[in-house]
Design a protein around this motif. Structure first.
Motif, PDB file in Angstrom:
ATOM      1  N   PRO A 196       0.783  -1.233   0.000  1.00  0.00           N
ATOM      2  CA  PRO A 196       0.000   0.000   0.000  1.00  0.00           C
ATOM      3  C   PRO A 196       0.818   1.288   0.000  1.00  0.00           C
ATOM      4  CG  PRO A 196      -0.937  -1.573   1.549  1.00  0.00           C
ATOM      5  CD  PRO A 196       0.362  -2.150   1.085  1.00  0.00           C
ATOM      6  N   ARG A 197       2.067   1.243   0.435  1.00  0.00           N
ATOM      7  CA  ARG A 197       2.885   2.462   0.470  1.00  0.00           C
ATOM      8  C   ARG A 197       3.754   2.617  -0.773  1.00  0.00           C
ATOM      9  NH1 ARG A 197       0.994   6.193   2.848  1.00  0.00           N
ATOM     10  NH2 ARG A 197       3.031   7.185   2.986  1.00  0.00           N
ATOM     11  N   ASP A 198       3.636   1.722  -1.722  1.00  0.00           N
ATOM     12  CA  ASP A 198       4.522   1.725  -2.888  1.00  0.00           C
ATOM     13  C   ASP A 198       4.236   2.867  -3.856  1.00  0.00           C
ATOM     14  OD1 ASP A 198       5.950  -0.449  -2.053  1.00  0.00           O
ATOM     15  OD2 ASP A 198       4.966  -1.892  -3.369  1.00  0.00           O
ATOM     16  N   LYS A 199       5.311   3.311  -4.478  1.00  0.00           N
ATOM     17  CA  LYS A 199       5.249   4.263  -5.590  1.00  0.00           C
ATOM     18  C   LYS A 199       5.567   3.473  -6.859  1.00  0.00           C
ATOM     19  CE  LYS A 199       8.565   7.349  -6.030  1.00  0.00           C
ATOM     20  NZ  LYS A 199       9.382   8.583  -5.886  1.00  0.00           N
ATOM     21  N   VAL A 200       4.642   3.520  -7.820  1.00  0.00           N
ATOM     22  CA  VAL A 200       4.724   2.655  -9.001  1.00  0.00           C
ATOM     23  C   VAL A 200       4.868   3.497 -10.261  1.00  0.00           C
ATOM     24  CG1 VAL A 200       3.572   0.835 -10.328  1.00  0.00           C
ATOM     25  CG2 VAL A 200       3.264   0.946  -7.844  1.00  0.00           C
ATOM     26  N   LEU A 201       5.745   3.063 -11.152  1.00  0.00           N
ATOM     27  CA  LEU A 201       5.855   3.648 -12.488  1.00  0.00           C
ATOM     28  C   LEU A 201       5.312   2.649 -13.505  1.00  0.00           C
ATOM     29  CD1 LEU A 201       6.924   5.785 -14.558  1.00  0.00           C
ATOM     30  CD2 LEU A 201       9.071   4.474 -14.589  1.00  0.00           C
ATOM     31  N   GLU A 202       4.387   3.118 -14.341  1.00  0.00           N
ATOM     32  CA  GLU A 202       3.913   2.311 -15.468  1.00  0.00           C
ATOM     33  C   GLU A 202       4.420   2.929 -16.765  1.00  0.00           C
ATOM     34  OE1 GLU A 202      -0.196   0.697 -17.536  1.00  0.00           O
ATOM     35  OE2 GLU A 202      -0.131   2.726 -16.724  1.00  0.00           O
ATOM     36  N   VAL A 259       0.746   6.287  -8.366  1.00  0.00           N
ATOM     37  CA  VAL A 259       1.029   5.690  -9.669  1.00  0.00           C
ATOM     38  C   VAL A 259       1.422   6.796 -10.642  1.00  0.00           C
ATOM     39  CG1 VAL A 259       0.106   4.361 -11.612  1.00  0.00           C
ATOM     40  CG2 VAL A 259      -0.620   3.812  -9.266  1.00  0.00           C
ATOM     41  N   TYR A 260       2.575   6.629 -11.270  1.00  0.00           N
ATOM     42  CA  TYR A 260       3.005   7.507 -12.355  1.00  0.00           C
ATOM     43  C   TYR A 260       2.956   6.688 -13.635  1.00  0.00           C
ATOM     44  CZ  TYR A 260       4.628  10.497  -8.608  1.00  0.00           C
ATOM     45  OH  TYR A 260       4.676  11.291  -7.480  1.00  0.00           O
ATOM     46  N   THR A 261       2.266   7.203 -14.647  1.00  0.00           N
ATOM     47  CA  THR A 261       2.131   6.454 -15.892  1.00  0.00           C
ATOM     48  C   THR A 261       2.502   7.345 -17.067  1.00  0.00           C
ATOM     49  OG1 THR A 261       0.623   5.120 -17.269  1.00  0.00           O
ATOM     50  CG2 THR A 261      -0.373   6.943 -16.038  1.00  0.00           C
ATOM     51  N   VAL A 262       3.269   6.799 -17.984  1.00  0.00           N
ATOM     52  CA  VAL A 262       3.810   7.569 -19.102  1.00  0.00           C
ATOM     53  C   VAL A 262       3.506   6.857 -20.412  1.00  0.00           C
ATOM     54  CG1 VAL A 262       6.055   6.456 -18.782  1.00  0.00           C
ATOM     55  CG2 VAL A 262       5.924   8.573 -20.085  1.00  0.00           C
ATOM     56  N   ASP A 263       3.192   7.637 -21.439  1.00  0.00           N
ATOM     57  CA  ASP A 263       2.971   7.076 -22.771  1.00  0.00           C
ATOM     58  C   ASP A 263       3.530   8.052 -23.805  1.00  0.00           C
ATOM     59  OD1 ASP A 263       0.777   4.696 -23.780  1.00  0.00           O
ATOM     60  OD2 ASP A 263       1.482   6.087 -25.308  1.00  0.00           O
ATOM     61  N   ARG A 264       3.958   7.504 -24.940  1.00  0.00           N
ATOM     62  CA  ARG A 264       4.521   8.331 -26.004  1.00  0.00           C
ATOM     63  C   ARG A 264       3.441   8.975 -26.864  1.00  0.00           C
ATOM     64  NH1 ARG A 264       5.226   5.297 -30.885  1.00  0.00           N
ATOM     65  NH2 ARG A 264       7.080   6.510 -31.382  1.00  0.00           N
ATOM     66  N   HIS A 265       2.189   8.570 -26.682  1.00  0.00           N
ATOM     67  CA  HIS A 265       1.069   9.115 -27.464  1.00  0.00           C
ATOM     68  C   HIS A 265       0.272  10.106 -26.613  1.00  0.00           C
ATOM     69  CE1 HIS A 265       1.624   6.378 -30.845  1.00  0.00           C
ATOM     70  NE2 HIS A 265       1.781   5.410 -29.972  1.00  0.00           N
TER      71      HIS A 265
END
Length: 213
Positions: free
Chosen positions: A77-83, A102-108
């Motif tokens: 529950p304390r995790d920092k996640v990169l998608e 949650v950090y999520t990144v996309d090229r579009h």
């Protein structure tokens, strides 16, 4: 078709039959309506266990693969996640139920815009989505407790490995884009990286640079 009680029951049964056993993951899959992330012709197939096309030549992964990848991350529950690879935003929404941030990144850019709109509509406030070349990760927020890559790389990307905390886990499909790939779990230890091969999968390739939208 809507995500009613009958659809949920069938949906969750399909996940369990594919090996999804983690109760917190099953709860997240039940809470987040996949139908919110699928528009147009394929909307009535949202609760089938199959990948479906979305904009920009991408796909939304089949629910069992989303759930199995999430389960493999062993999120706390304390995790920092990169998608890496926002796509429709469905995977990030599932992660948001399990992780602190949650950090999520996309090229579009189009996919990021559309995903942000769904996150806002669903009240998912612990997701930050942005447009960038995800193969380089996000150094400003590194290191991460967990990293998930939803596109296939020939090898686990070096920049992402470098942004993984000691004790952290990364789940990434590895292999040539035109063949069946293997889902790999990478665990970072003080002395190096441990690699576990989980199952065969098929994902779109991890590409460098930004999309043309």
């Amino acid at each position: 078709m809507s995500f009613d009680a009958t659809a949920k029951m069938q949906f969750l049964f399909a996940l369990r039959s594919k090996g999804v056993t983690d109760k917190s993951v099953l709860n997240a899959m039940e809470k987040i309506d996949r139908g919110a992330f699928i528009q147009g012709l394929f909307a009535d197939r949202a609760y089938e266990d199959m990948p479906l096309p979305i904009a920009c030549g991408q796909t939304i992964s089949q629910p069992s693969v989303v759930a199995l990848m999430t389960q493999a991350l062993r999120i706390s529950p304390r995790d920092k996640v990169l998608e890496v690879g926002t796509g429709s935003g469905y995977q990030a929404a599932i992660l948001s139920q399990l992780a602190r941030r949650v950090y999520t990144v996309d090229r579009h850019a189009r996919l990021v815009r559309e995903a942000k709109a769904v996150f806002e509509a669903l009240g998912l406030v612990n997701i930050t989505a942005f447009t960038a070349d995800g193969s380089h990760g996000w150094t400003e927020q590194a290191p991460f407790d967990r990293i998930i890559v939803t596109a296939a790389a020939e090898d686990p990307p070096g920049p992402l490995l470098a942004q993984l905390k000691i004790g952290g886990i990364m789940v990434v499909p590895v292999g040539q884009s035109d063949t069946v790939q293997s889902l790999i779990r990478v665990t970072r230890h003080e002395t190096g990286f441990e690699y576990d091969e989980l199952r065969p999968v098929r994902f779109v390739p991890l590409l460098e640079g930004l999309g043309r939208d």
